[in-house]
Scaffold this motif. Structure first.
Motif, mmCIF file in Angstrom:
data_model
loop_
_atom_site.group_PDB
_atom_site.id
_atom_site.type_symbol
_atom_site.label_atom_id
_atom_site.label_comp_id
_atom_site.label_asym_id
_atom_site.label_seq_id
_atom_site.Cartn_x
_atom_site.Cartn_y
_atom_site.Cartn_z
ATOM 1 N N SER A 35 37.647 11.152 -27.370
ATOM 2 C CA SER A 35 38.649 10.681 -26.413
ATOM 3 C C SER A 35 38.069 10.523 -25.016
ATOM 4 N N ALA A 36 38.793 9.746 -24.202
ATOM 5 C CA ALA A 36 38.414 9.586 -22.795
ATOM 6 C C ALA A 36 38.525 10.926 -22.068
ATOM 7 N N GLU A 37 39.506 11.734 -22.451
ATOM 8 C CA GLU A 37 39.693 13.051 -21.827
ATOM 9 C C GLU A 37 38.457 13.927 -22.030
ATOM 10 N N PHE A 38 37.904 13.900 -23.254
ATOM 11 C CA PHE A 38 36.716 14.699 -23.544
ATOM 12 C C PHE A 38 35.518 14.186 -22.749
ATOM 13 N N ALA A 39 35.376 12.857 -22.654
ATOM 14 C CA ALA A 39 34.270 12.267 -21.891
ATOM 15 C C ALA A 39 34.347 12.683 -20.425
#
Length: 115
Positions: A35-39
């Motif tokens: 996910s973008a959140e993890f990135a």
């Protein structure tokens, strides 16, 4: 079923009390690693590591236990048949010697006093 009593402790090499805020964080849902959140989280963590280690260069995180880091250090710096001197300074030193020997390193182990 085993029933646990009292506060749990992390025992590596502990016991080390685990703060409540850490226990609460561990109870949060897992972030999708694609996910973008993890990135964004990963970027923030690596930038924070650069500040902590006072470097502008990349910081590499090695996802393993301390034993895994020992093994990586041995296999990335030594070859089977290489000769090394190790000093017995305690239990971890004897484990280090055993691991090096398993990788074919010729270990000259200097006995010592664990104190």
């Amino acid at each position: 079923m085993t029933k646990h009593q009292g506060r749990h402790f992390l025992n590596i090499p502990g016991p080390s009390p685990v703060p409540d805020r850490v226990l609460r964080a561990m109870d949060m849902p897992v972030i999708d690693h694609r996910s973008a959140e993890f990135a964004e989280l990963g970027k923030a963590v690596f930038e924070g590591c650069q500040k902590i280690f006072k470097t502008k260069g990349p910081v590499i995180v090695f996802p393993s236990s301390g034993t895994g880091a020992w093994e990586a250090a041995i296999v990335n710096t030594l070859s089977p048949g290489d000769k090394v001197l190790m000093v017995e300074t305690g239990h971890f030193a004897t484990l280090w010697q055993q691991m090096a020997a398993r990788w074919g390193i010729d270990v000259d182990f200097l006995p010592g006093d664990w104190r």
